[in-house]
Design a protein around this motif. Structure first.
Motif, short mmCIF file in Angstrom:
data_model
loop_
_atom_site.label_atom_id
_atom_site.label_comp_id
_atom_site.label_asym_id
_atom_site.label_seq_id
_atom_site.Cartn_x
_atom_site.Cartn_y
_atom_site.Cartn_z
N ARG A 39 0.82 -1.21 0.00
CA ARG A 39 0.00 0.00 0.00
C ARG A 39 0.85 1.26 0.00
N ARG A 80 -9.04 11.10 2.41
CA ARG A 80 -10.31 10.50 1.97
C ARG A 80 -10.04 9.29 1.09
N LEU A 81 -9.06 9.43 0.21
CA LEU A 81 -8.71 8.33 -0.70
C LEU A 81 -8.18 7.14 0.11
N ARG A 82 -7.31 7.43 1.10
CA ARG A 82 -6.73 6.37 1.93
C ARG A 82 -7.83 5.58 2.63
N VAL A 92 -11.40 -0.99 0.42
CA VAL A 92 -11.15 -1.92 -0.69
C VAL A 92 -10.27 -3.08 -0.20
N ASP A 93 -9.24 -2.74 0.58
CA ASP A 93 -8.34 -3.78 1.12
C ASP A 93 -9.10 -4.75 2.02
N PHE A 135 -7.81 15.38 0.46
CA PHE A 135 -8.01 14.49 -0.69
C PHE A 135 -7.34 13.13 -0.45
N GLU A 136 -6.08 13.18 -0.02
CA GLU A 136 -5.34 11.92 0.17
C GLU A 136 -5.89 11.12 1.35
N TYR A 158 -6.14 1.25 -8.41
CA TYR A 158 -5.70 0.36 -7.33
C TYR A 158 -6.25 -1.05 -7.52
N VAL A 216 0.16 7.86 -5.61
CA VAL A 216 -0.91 8.86 -5.45
C VAL A 216 -0.29 10.24 -5.20
N LYS A 227 -1.37 -13.24 3.82
CA LYS A 227 -1.02 -11.95 3.23
C LYS A 227 -1.69 -10.81 4.01
N GLN A 275 -10.71 10.66 -7.30
CA GLN A 275 -10.78 9.56 -6.31
C GLN A 275 -11.20 8.27 -6.99
N LYS A 316 -10.91 5.18 1.62
CA LYS A 316 -11.62 4.34 0.63
C LYS A 316 -10.77 3.12 0.26
N LEU A 317 -9.47 3.32 0.12
CA LEU A 317 -8.60 2.20 -0.23
C LEU A 317 -8.54 1.18 0.90
N ASP A 318 -8.63 1.66 2.15
CA ASP A 318 -8.67 0.72 3.29
C ASP A 318 -9.88 -0.19 3.17
N ARG A 359 -10.77 -7.42 0.12
CA ARG A 359 -9.95 -8.27 -0.75
C ARG A 359 -9.75 -9.70 -0.24
N ILE A 394 -9.04 4.74 -7.26
CA ILE A 394 -9.58 3.48 -6.73
C ILE A 394 -9.60 2.42 -7.84
#
Lengths: 175, 117
Positions: free
Chosen positions: A18, B30-32, B38-39, B27-28, A58, A25, B114, A51, B34-36, B42, A55
């Protein structure tokens, strides 16, 4: 992490790192947000699309082939996200003069530039921004916009002529 | 397309303007977030991909005699090849089966490992 090039970072991100993706990013957020802001003229919408772009990138980073370069691939996803949004709101396809200027920028110049861009067709605006603002070569602009190179050149020529005419009318003569 | 450098630079500066990097942290962040999310989804997707196949294979081996005999025949063949190469003198079919089982478990456990490592 910031000293590594995109290819290495993409490889690490594809293996689930990550921090590598966060570095990508940090590196590409500003140009992508700037492009989408000029394309849409709407800061919140531009950030939402950016955004969405990150995503998608990613989730699909494992499918990135590396032929076109990460930046080109990312902008292609961003342009597709913009096109999908536009299809959803077809009445908002063309911008108008009432678009807000970029927050924090010189209001007069920002408004003039945005007003000038609003006079262009979407394809002309996108091609112009990618080529002149983000320094993509014409072939890469064609790859991002899924168009033949000749079509991109036509859009660039027409867009630039319209932009120059409008800006000259508003006092931006060549120095 | 041939670029006129000075004109192009002027146009680039005009287009870029002084668009500031506003709310970069927001911005970063908020993105982080959202990516959390997604993770977090997974590993479940990884398990969903592996588990049905693993269970189907296990059921097939337990219930279907020919499938089990096939696995045994494959193990005997591995023992013969290893013996022919002169490696692992004491290797027998049970060790091969245990090794195969360990590999299958490793593959099935990989998405979970993982997540934690």
């Amino acid at each position: 992490m910031n000293s590594l090039n995109d290819t290495v970072l993409v490889g690490r991100a594809a293996l689930g790192d990550r921090r590598a993706f966060d570095a990508l990013v940090s590196r590409h957020a500003l140009p992508l947000r700037r492009y989408l802001l000029r394309l849409t003229g709407d800061p919140p919408l531009a950030d939402d699309l950016a955004q969405e772009t990150f995503i998608k990138a990613y989730c699909r980073i494992g499918t990135f082939g590396g032929l076109a370069g990460f930046r080109t691939w990312l902008f292609r996803i961003g342009y597709n996200a913009f096109c999908s949004h536009r299809r959803g709101e077809h009445e908002a396809a063309e911008l108008d003069d009432s678009l807000p200027a970029a927050e924090g920028a010189d209001p007069d110049t920002a408004h003039d530039v945005q007003a000038a861009l609003a006079r262009l067709r979407t394809e002309e605006r996108s091609a112009l921004l990618l080529h002149y603002m983000e320094d993509f070569p014409v072939a890469k602009v064609a790859a991002i916009m899924h168009m033949p190179v000749g079509t991109v050149k036509s859009h660039l020529k027409r867009g630039r002529d319209k932009l120059e005419t409008f800006l000259k009318q508003n006092g931006y003569e060549k120095e | 397309m041939k670029k006129n450098k000075s004109n192009d630079e002027r146009l680039r500066d005009l287009l870029r303007g002084d668009v500031p990097d506003v709310e970069r942290d927001f911005f970063e962040g908020r993105l982080r977030h959202k990516l959390d999310r997604v993770d977090a989804c997974r590993p479940a997707r990884g398990w969903a991909r592996w588990l049905p196949g693993g269970l189907a294979a296990a059921v097939l081996l337990v219930c279907h005699r020919q499938a089990w005999e096939g696995v045994l025949a494959l193990s005997r063949w591995v023992v013969e090849v290893v013996g022919w190469l002169g490696l692992f003198g004491s290797l027998d079919v049970r060790w091969v089966l245990a090794g195969g089982l360990a590999v299958v478990c490793g593959v099935l456990a990989y998405p979970l490992a993982k997540r934690w490592l």
